[in-house]
Design an enzyme around this catalytic site. Structure first.
Site, PDB file in Angstrom:
ATOM      1  N   ASP A 272      -9.426  -8.691  -0.682  1.00 34.80           N
ATOM      2  CA  ASP A 272      -8.255  -7.821  -0.659  1.00 34.80           C
ATOM      3  C   ASP A 272      -7.325  -8.060  -1.839  1.00 34.80           C
ATOM      4  O   ASP A 272      -6.835  -7.115  -2.431  1.00 34.80           O
ATOM      5  CB  ASP A 272      -7.474  -8.036   0.642  1.00 34.80           C
ATOM      6  CG  ASP A 272      -6.216  -7.206   0.689  1.00 34.80           C
ATOM      7  OD1 ASP A 272      -6.307  -6.021   0.997  1.00 34.80           O
ATOM      8  OD2 ASP A 272      -5.145  -7.742   0.379  1.00 34.80           O
TER       9      ASP A 272
ATOM     10  N   HIS B  93      -7.173  -3.109   3.100  1.00 36.53           N
ATOM     11  CA  HIS B  93      -5.811  -3.600   2.915  1.00 36.53           C
ATOM     12  C   HIS B  93      -4.963  -3.138   4.097  1.00 36.53           C
ATOM     13  O   HIS B  93      -5.056  -1.995   4.519  1.00 36.53           O
ATOM     14  CB  HIS B  93      -5.237  -3.065   1.602  1.00 36.53           C
ATOM     15  CG  HIS B  93      -4.015  -3.785   1.131  1.00 36.53           C
ATOM     16  ND1 HIS B  93      -4.016  -5.114   0.759  1.00 36.53           N
ATOM     17  CD2 HIS B  93      -2.739  -3.370   0.960  1.00 36.53           C
ATOM     18  CE1 HIS B  93      -2.798  -5.464   0.376  1.00 36.53           C
ATOM     19  NE2 HIS B  93      -2.002  -4.425   0.498  1.00 36.53           N
TER      20      HIS B  93
ATOM     21  N   SER C 223       1.057  -6.763   3.541  1.00 41.31           N
ATOM     22  CA  SER C 223       1.127  -6.879   2.091  1.00 41.31           C
ATOM     23  C   SER C 223       2.371  -7.672   1.665  1.00 41.31           C
ATOM     24  O   SER C 223       2.519  -8.821   2.052  1.00 41.31           O
ATOM     25  CB  SER C 223       1.079  -5.490   1.457  1.00 41.31           C
ATOM     26  OG  SER C 223       0.817  -5.575   0.081  1.00 41.31           O
TER      27      SER C 223
END
Length: 451
Positions: A298, A390, A202
């Site tokens: 995502d 994710h 991320s």
């Protein structure tokens, strides 16, 4: 060097931390579970996708970091978790950069510094190493015996930026934290590495792109060095209202934390610094071999209030609300959807209308266009699946398990390993949703604050 927890520890103590961590996660009410809609159904056991007790690794604070100004948002020492390699992996290293969104204003940064993403005072002393960090060959076949490090994220700008606001006691020292951590780990033996991999999830996945070439420069030319970005391909795209929510937020991050002076000059020489915080303007210029692992959907899922990192261990309700509602930036954030047209779709992909699904398919096409030039290089790797997921390297069930997500009968761990060790060229792009029946799709609670 200050070790705040013993990696080994006694079994009862590990069980206690494990139970507390699991309770903390359940209190989060972060994810309802994995639901079956042309996907594999799972009972959600915890935030890392496993049901057995994992290796718990202690936090190490970098005692010498403060002398260079490398501190968290609140001025405390930054830290990392290190588990030593052995055997054939004794001189191989993985550095995994933690994710956790960004703060783009004084208000959000002041709040963030009271959480484990802004202060080491609030960091967990022990965390589980799963997925790409697992020490078990049956869970992590290519990297299980490497030196594995998770660098904690406490600056709010993807380990970049260099400034401060003294009146608010805010320290934006992401770049210094990165440098201090690399110096510390080199002194711990990383300078002898014959293989090294920089990865991240991320916001940490974005950081692994930003720092990829810097990481390469730490080692001699004989060392195999590559980078992996998991769920870090944030796109500068128009949202459902016709605006650019993510660009607006990234602009605040770049301006507030003085990120521009730390970004790759190859980009900032001819683009606005905010645009150079978007990976789509960096990946084709990155010289070091890079692997992009991303869901085609995502960024839509991750930014409009789902989670920019799935770790929820353990959080207070204010922290939860911050992570849930303040990580804005997406194609369908609540601010761009005042009438709630996307509310059900945001919570569960199965409730999306045909027109909403088409909007997501268009977003997928934009992502594929963004990686087109990047994918032409033989040194780079790609795994873009069509799951609503994710951070798939950190979760054991998505990284390597009997029913992990696959493209062309090859899972994520095998794809990354084949690419890293040059066993095969990997340029895997999934068919559009809903054709993939191997996905572990995340479904989120509708009654959570901010939805």
């Amino acid at each position: 060097m200050v070790d705040t927890a013993d990696e080994g520890g006694r079994r009862p103590r590990l069980r206690l931390f494990w139970v507390l961590g699991l309770i903390g996660f359940l209190l989060c009410n972060w994810v309802d579970g994995f639901q079956d809609l042309n996907v594999t159904e799972h009972q959600f056991m915890d935030g890392y996708g496993f049901s057995t007790s994992p290796l718990m690794v202690g936090l190490t604070l970098m005692a010498g970091a403060a002398s260079t100004g490398a501190v968290c948002l609140d001025g405390t020492l930054p830290g990392y978790h290190l588990h030593r390699g052995y055997g054939s992996g004794a001189n191989s290293w993985i550095i995994h950069l933690e994710g956790g969104g960004w703060c783009d204003s004084i208000r959000t940064c002041v709040f963030r510094k009271k959480t484990h993403h802004g202060s080491s005072l609030h960091m967990e002393k022990l965390i589980p190493f799963t997925g790409i960090l697992s020490n078990r060959a049956e869970e992590n076949p290519d990297f299980y015996n490497w030196n594995r490090v998770k660098l904690r994220y406490c600056d709010g700008a993807s380990f970049s930026g260099d400034g401060q606001i003294e009146a608010k006691k805010l320290y934006f020292r992401g770049q210094r934290i990165w440098a201090a951590a690399m110096k510390d780990l080199m002194s711990k033996g990383m300078r002898y590495a014959n293989q090294a991999l920089l990865s991240g999830c991320s916001a940490g996945g974005l950081a692994s792109i930003l720092h990829c070439d810097e990481f390469r420069e730490l080692f001699p030319g004989t060392t195999r060095v590559k980078c992996l970005s998991d769920a870090g391909l944030f796109l500068d795209e128009i949202d459902v209202s016709g605006g650019r929510t993510l660009r607006r937020m990234f602009s605040g991050v770049v301006r507030l934390q003085q990120v521009g002076k730390t970004l790759p000059q190859a980009c900032t020489n001819h683009r606005n610094p905010t645009l150079c915080f978007f990976p789509q303007h960096l990946i084709a210029q990155t010289k070091t071999p890079l692997f992009l692992l991303n869901s085609a959907y995502d960024s839509w899922q991750g930014h409009h209030g789902f989670s920019l990192d799935h770790e929820c261990s353990p959080l207070t309700l204010p922290e939860l609300f911050y992570k849930h509602s303040k990580v804005l930036a997406s194609i369908a954030p609540p601010t761009s959807d005042p009438h709630g047209y996307w509310q059900e779709c945001r919570a569960n992909y199965a409730d999306c209308s045909s027109s909403q699904i088409q909007f997501l398919q268009d977003f997928r096409k934009q992502m594929l266009n963004a990686v087109d030039r990047f994918s032409r290089s033989k040194r780079n790797g790609l795994f873009i699946n069509s799951c609503f997921a994710h951070c798939q390297t950190e979760r054991q069930d998505t990284w390597f398990a009997h029913d992990s997500p696959r493209i062309g009968n090859k899972g994520i761990a095998k794809s990354v390993g084949d690419w890293y060790f040059d066993r095969a060229e990997v340029k895997a792009i999934d068919c559009p949703y809903p054709c993939d029946n191997t996905c572990h799709n995340l479904v989120f609670s509708r009654d959570f604050p901010g939805k």
